[in-house]
Design an enzyme around this catalytic site. Structure first.
Site, PDB file in Angstrom:
ATOM      1  N   HIS A  96       0.798  -1.227   0.000  1.00 43.71           N
ATOM      2  CA  HIS A  96       0.000   0.000   0.000  1.00 43.71           C
ATOM      3  C   HIS A  96       0.828   1.274   0.000  1.00 43.71           C
ATOM      4  O   HIS A  96       0.305   2.354   0.293  1.00 43.71           O
ATOM      5  CB  HIS A  96      -0.976  -0.003   1.179  1.00 43.71           C
ATOM      6  CG  HIS A  96      -2.219  -0.785   0.884  1.00 43.71           C
ATOM      7  ND1 HIS A  96      -3.326  -0.231   0.301  1.00 43.71           N
ATOM      8  CD2 HIS A  96      -2.492  -2.092   1.034  1.00 43.71           C
ATOM      9  CE1 HIS A  96      -4.252  -1.155   0.123  1.00 43.71           C
ATOM     10  NE2 HIS A  96      -3.776  -2.301   0.566  1.00 43.71           N
ATOM     11  N   ASP A 158      -7.020   4.184   9.785  1.00 44.45           N
ATOM     12  CA  ASP A 158      -8.393   4.081   9.270  1.00 44.45           C
ATOM     13  C   ASP A 158      -8.594   2.793   8.481  1.00 44.45           C
ATOM     14  O   ASP A 158      -9.637   2.158   8.578  1.00 44.45           O
ATOM     15  CB  ASP A 158      -8.713   5.278   8.379  1.00 44.45           C
ATOM     16  CG  ASP A 158      -8.941   6.546   9.187  1.00 44.45           C
ATOM     17  OD1 ASP A 158      -9.308   6.455  10.369  1.00 44.45           O
ATOM     18  OD2 ASP A 158      -8.737   7.640   8.627  1.00 44.45           O
ATOM     19  N   GLU A 271     -12.235  12.639  14.163  1.00 45.63           N
ATOM     20  CA  GLU A 271     -11.661  12.929  12.855  1.00 45.63           C
ATOM     21  C   GLU A 271     -12.535  13.995  12.189  1.00 45.63           C
ATOM     22  O   GLU A 271     -13.536  14.443  12.749  1.00 45.63           O
ATOM     23  CB  GLU A 271     -11.572  11.683  11.968  1.00 45.63           C
ATOM     24  CG  GLU A 271     -10.443  10.739  12.352  1.00 45.63           C
ATOM     25  CD  GLU A 271     -10.098   9.748  11.249  1.00 45.63           C
ATOM     26  OE1 GLU A 271     -10.534   9.955  10.094  1.00 45.63           O
ATOM     27  OE2 GLU A 271      -9.389   8.771  11.536  1.00 45.63           O
TER      28      GLU A 271
END
Length: 521
Positions: A96, A158, A271
């Site tokens: 990623h 997240d 957030e």
């Protein structure tokens, strides 16, 4: 064996690469015998995986992809590279990275997902920890902790389809960071293979310099093969809340109020994100409600509302034994002190594990419509509170006023929750904001070119630099030593000294492009 490896490193012309491909079986056999691996090695088409990442903007060909069975295999690979004159080694988690950080051009890429499974609960002085493999996915750590012991790590990212070693090599931030610090502040022990092929157990009291170097060290000082993660009792349920603001100053005032409240006087997760005042289902008003039965009523917005709006995303943890009215009372008391647009408030209750895996559903949708595999020129920054209003005015209200095709996250963090001994560099202010521009755009010709979006990212960074903003890139990517020196600032000398101590030949993590490989003298 080293001479054999290097023969392939130097065969860069097309003809010899074809020949190497034709003899892939021989290469695999020879490398396997020479390295004496318990795992496997792939020099053929399987290496294509290691030459790509989630960013989709870089592609290089490694010499081999190695799937280690355990730490000993990692040691063998690093030692083999150390005996060579120019081989490099990159640890690849779940792929990623955005800018090729986990790649090794004509080097050796280690697939950390292949490491042997490690999962052990330990109790030390009344505190619970889990020992997990550096190649474990946080998603799997979550499920095993909750289902097996009713426990969970305190600090998350997240998206949980990331490896433990990968996030610890950067920082690991999410909506819990304001309270518990990043993931790097929630581990007490690491097993690390350094650039000399030494396996060291390190902690705050044992091999501490390597411990703090590896945390947030961008893979420059060692490969994390095991980590001890602090865990606590997991809640059963979460009240997930979104509230809307039309003024940035109101949004930041409330966000900063919530993250600076004492424990027990705020939400458990804070957030925020920017969205557009339009009907776009991905980036506009429809992206805010949390349930299909909920609807965003734009008539509730004040007449002064502009084209860009803001949303605070909050969560409160609770137990199944808590009465619903108790949860309602706590939420109402906390929300009553906030200055959001009344009647633009959305709430839903869901299991704790489902809340933490909420991005998994977005991943499945993105894969279904084809944008998961498109290029992702993402940009992540830490911006000081002192500059965030000017940042909003130029970036969100001007440059990105038509959106980016994906989330634009923004929320405050507290510097005192971070350990300055790690390799992470932060803005100077006590309160700073994570800004994450997570672009999801269709491939061309439907979407803009990746080059155009990368140029837009550069414009943002150059604007911050020109204006003298107190900011740092998170998940940084630079190509020149001068840029890296500017990034690390007064921590550059320490970073260089740590490199000389733990990876003196600059073997590890070449894709970061911080240090050039040093040959034997």
């Amino acid at each position: 064996m080293i001479a054999y490896l290097e023969r392939f490193v130097h065969e860069n012309d097309a003809e010899s690469r074809v020949a190497a491909s034709d003899g892939a079986a021989d290469v695999v056999s020879s490398l396997s015998n020479a390295l004496d691996l318990q795992g496997s090695i792939d020099c053929g088409p399987g290496t294509d995986l290691a030459g790509k990442d989630f960013g989709g903007m870089q592609s290089v060909k490694p010499l081999a992809l190695i799937r280690p069975a355990g730490t000993d295999d990692v040691v063998s690979v690093v030692k083999a590279a150390a005996r060579s004159s120019n081989l490099t080694v990159a640890a690849r988690g779940n792929g990623h990275s955005i800018n090729g950080q986990a790649m090794a051009d004509q080097g050796l890429v280690i697939d950390m997902r292949s490491l042997e499974d490690q999962f052990r609960l330990v109790n030390i002085n009344g505190l619970d920890y889990v020992d997990v493999s550096g190649g474990a996915l946080w998603e799997d750590v979550l499920k095993r902790c909750v289902s097996g012991y009713g426990l969970a790590p305190r600090s998350w990212t997240d998206y949980l389809g990331l490896t433990v070693g990968g996030t610890l090599s950067n920082a690991g931030v999410s909506g819990q960071t304001f309270r518990y610090g990043p993931q790097t502040s929630n581990v007490t022990l690491l097993e690390v293979v350094n650039g000399k092929g030494e396996t060291l157990i390190c902690s705050e009291t044992e091999n501490s310099e390597l411990f703090f170097s590896a945390l947030g060290g961008l893979g420059q000082f060692g490969i994390i093969t095991r980590a001890r993660v602090l865990v606590q009792q997991a809640p059963d349920m979460v009240r997930w809340i979104r509230i809307v603001y039309n003024e940035f100053e109101d949004f930041t005032r409330d966000a900063e109020f919530l993250v600076t409240r004492p424990d027990g006087e705020s939400f458990d997760y804070v957030e925020g994100f920017v969205f557009l005042n339009n009907d776009n289902p991905l980036t506009g008003r429809p992206s805010v409600p949390l349930h299909p039965d909920q609807e965003f009523d734009p008539t509730r917005l004040p007449p002064t509302a502009g084209s860009v709006l803001y949303c605070l995303e909050l969560a409160l943890h609770y137990r199944n034994s808590d009465h619903p009215s108790t949860v309602d009372t706590v939420v109402s008391r906390l929300l009553a002190r906030l200055g959001f647009v009344r009647q633009l408030e959305f709430q839903v209750d869901l299991p704790y594990v489902d809340f933490l895996l909420r991005v998994k559903r977005a991943e499945e949708e993105a894969k279904a419509n084809g944008i998961w595999d498109s290029p992702h020129p993402w940009l992540n920054l830490f911006v000081s509170k002192s500059n965030i209003v000017d940042f909003d005015r130029f970036v969100f209200k001007h440059l990105l006023s038509e959106g980016i095709g994906g989330p634009m996250l923004i929320y405050p963090l507290l510097r005192n929750k971070w350990d300055s001994r790690t390799s992470v560099v932060l803005p100077e202010g006590e309160i700073f904001y994570l800004v994450a521009l997570l672009r999801f755009t269709p491939p061309q010709p439907k979407g803009p070119s990746p080059e155009k979006l990368v140029a837009q990212n550069h414009e943002i960074v150059q604007y911050c630099t020109k204006k003298g903003f107190d900011f740092k890139l998170y998940l940084p990517h630079y190509r020149s030593k001068e840029d890296w020196k500017r990034h690390f600032g007064n921590q550059w000398t320490r970073f260089v000294d740590r490199k000389a101590s733990f990876d003196p030949m600059a073997i590890l993590s070449p894709g970061q492009k911080i240090f050039a490989r040093i040959s034997h003298s």
